[in-house]
Design a protein around this motif. Structure first.
Motif, PDB file in Angstrom:
ATOM      1  N   PHE A  48       0.829  -1.200   0.000  1.00  0.00           N
ATOM      2  CA  PHE A  48       0.000   0.000   0.000  1.00  0.00           C
ATOM      3  C   PHE A  48       0.866   1.254   0.000  1.00  0.00           C
ATOM      4  O   PHE A  48       1.945   1.269   0.590  1.00  0.00           O
ATOM      5  N   SER A  49       0.393   2.276  -0.688  1.00  0.00           N
ATOM      6  CA  SER A  49       1.065   3.573  -0.718  1.00  0.00           C
ATOM      7  C   SER A  49       0.179   4.590  -0.011  1.00  0.00           C
ATOM      8  O   SER A  49      -0.912   4.920  -0.499  1.00  0.00           O
ATOM      9  N   GLN A  63       0.714   9.428  14.368  1.00  0.00           N
ATOM     10  CA  GLN A  63       1.964   9.729  15.075  1.00  0.00           C
ATOM     11  C   GLN A  63       3.192   9.454  14.208  1.00  0.00           C
ATOM     12  O   GLN A  63       4.141  10.251  14.195  1.00  0.00           O
ATOM     13  N   ILE A  64       3.182   8.338  13.483  1.00  0.00           N
ATOM     14  CA  ILE A  64       4.373   7.973  12.717  1.00  0.00           C
ATOM     15  C   ILE A  64       4.371   8.573  11.306  1.00  0.00           C
ATOM     16  O   ILE A  64       5.383   8.506  10.605  1.00  0.00           O
ATOM     17  N   GLU A 108       5.581  -0.641   9.632  1.00  0.00           N
ATOM     18  CA  GLU A 108       4.494  -0.447  10.589  1.00  0.00           C
ATOM     19  C   GLU A 108       3.260   0.129   9.904  1.00  0.00           C
ATOM     20  O   GLU A 108       2.127  -0.273  10.199  1.00  0.00           O
ATOM     21  N   THR A 109       3.461   1.066   8.973  1.00  0.00           N
ATOM     22  CA  THR A 109       2.341   1.634   8.220  1.00  0.00           C
ATOM     23  C   THR A 109       1.629   0.555   7.415  1.00  0.00           C
ATOM     24  O   THR A 109       0.393   0.477   7.415  1.00  0.00           O
ATOM     25  N   LEU A 135      -2.379  -0.678   7.977  1.00  0.00           N
ATOM     26  CA  LEU A 135      -3.352  -0.696   6.879  1.00  0.00           C
ATOM     27  C   LEU A 135      -3.894  -2.101   6.649  1.00  0.00           C
ATOM     28  O   LEU A 135      -5.087  -2.289   6.396  1.00  0.00           O
ATOM     29  N   MET A 136      -3.030  -3.102   6.778  1.00  0.00           N
ATOM     30  CA  MET A 136      -3.490  -4.485   6.636  1.00  0.00           C
ATOM     31  C   MET A 136      -4.478  -4.856   7.733  1.00  0.00           C
ATOM     32  O   MET A 136      -5.459  -5.568   7.491  1.00  0.00           O
ATOM     33  N   GLN A 137      -4.227  -4.376   8.952  1.00  0.00           N
ATOM     34  CA  GLN A 137      -5.156  -4.677  10.040  1.00  0.00           C
ATOM     35  C   GLN A 137      -6.522  -4.066   9.779  1.00  0.00           C
ATOM     36  O   GLN A 137      -7.558  -4.705  10.012  1.00  0.00           O
ATOM     37  N   PHE A 138      -6.544  -2.818   9.295  1.00  0.00           N
ATOM     38  CA  PHE A 138      -7.823  -2.193   8.958  1.00  0.00           C
ATOM     39  C   PHE A 138      -8.551  -3.004   7.874  1.00  0.00           C
ATOM     40  O   PHE A 138      -9.737  -3.317   7.986  1.00  0.00           O
ATOM     41  N   LEU A 139      -7.825  -3.346   6.809  1.00  0.00           N
ATOM     42  CA  LEU A 139      -8.451  -4.064   5.702  1.00  0.00           C
ATOM     43  C   LEU A 139      -8.960  -5.435   6.128  1.00  0.00           C
ATOM     44  O   LEU A 139     -10.009  -5.894   5.656  1.00  0.00           O
TER      45      LEU A 139
END
Length: 293
Positions: free
Chosen positions: A10-11, A119-120, A158-159, A163-167
């Motif tokens: 993901f970008s 934060q990151i 980490e980003t 994003l994977m956790q959200f998806l």
């Protein structure tokens, strides 16, 4: 034991917390990237061709890429939001079979993830306008990609993980996902990658089959088995998605978009576009940039 390899990256475009008013009222928004919202106050609506979904506190929402929708707020609406592009090794979007707005109850972890992502990745708000017509431009996408390129390896990983956790929360709702979607033969993956990298060229089934040393019939059957489409149908769909992207992010005229997406002539491009989207390219382009304030 079945070995699975992660095939998506993901970008990141934008991550921010915003407080919206009734000015957040836009019609026929179609973007080449994903949106995920978490609402913590107020209310609004997202509507697509099939449904109207209420935005309310305590819920997560996703708008998959290339999902035409309307966004509105009658009074006030506070939301965390993240916007990002999806890339896949095989050219199949996670939500290719279900491009509609989805809603799910949020958890405390979701809120923590949004705050950590903020934060990151500081300074990743839109900051120009909340009007997609204004901020959806190639020049801005390039700016955000430069910020991604400057991320440390730790922040990048980490980003991606957040994003994977959200998806993953929404994939459980995606009942149309195929069980074998993640187990695609390498020859088909190579063909998909070649197609996506060469949409502007003259692509034929004979050529694609020859590249992976298969006969045309066997290649076509296997291609459909793992993508759900015949090769030409898949090529045309990806060409039209590229055309939609160019309409959303540039001022190219239709004849140039036709050339950039590999169609022989404007008539064939227009007919294919209407068959897939339900409207002509000119009608689509007008609706794409029409806003209601």
């Amino acid at each position: 034991m079945i070995k699975r390899v992660l095939q998506y990256t993901f970008s990141l475009l934008n991550i921010d917390y915003v407080q919206l008013t009734a000015k957040w009222n836009y019609r026929n928004v179609l973007s080449p990237y994903y949106r995920i919202y978490y609402i913590d106050d107020g209310e609004g609506e997202i509507s697509d061709f099939n449904q109207t979904v209420k935005l309310e506190p305590g819920y997560l929402y996703i708008i998959p890429s290339f999902t035409m929708c309307n966004l509105s707020c009658k009074d006030k609406l506070s939301q965390y939001f993240v916007q990002f592009f999806e890339q896949s090794s095989h050219g199949i979007s996670m939500f290719s079979n279900n491009r509609s707005v989805l809603k799910i109850q949020a958890t405390d972890i979701d809120i923590q993830l949004f705050n950590r992502l903020l934060q990151i990745n500081p300074g990743r708000g839109i900051n120009r306008s909340d009007d997609p017509k204004i901020y959806e431009k190639n020049i801005y996408y390039d700016e955000y990609q430069e910020l991604n390129n400057s991320q440390s390896q730790g922040v990048y990983i980490e980003t991606q993980g957040i994003l994977m956790q959200f998806l993953s929360r929404f994939l459980n709702l995606n009942k149309n996902e195929k069980p074998n979607e993640h187990v695609i033969p390498i020859k088909i993956i190579e063909s998909l990658n070649y197609i996506l990298a060469n949409l502007q060229l003259d692509l034929s089934v004979t050529q694609l089959a020859s590249m992976v040393y298969q006969n045309v019939d066997h290649f076509s059957r296997q291609f459909k088995q793992y993508t759900g489409m015949r090769p030409i149908a898949y090529i045309n769909e990806k060409r039209i998605e590229r055309a939609q992207y160019l309409m959303a992010t540039s001022r190219m005229i239709l004849s140039d978009i036709c050339d950039q997406t590999g169609f022989d002539n404007l008539s064939y491009f227009s007919n294919t576009f209407k068959k897939i989207t339900g409207m002509s390219p000119s009608e689509y382009k007008k609706q794409l940039h029409f806003t209601k304030c």
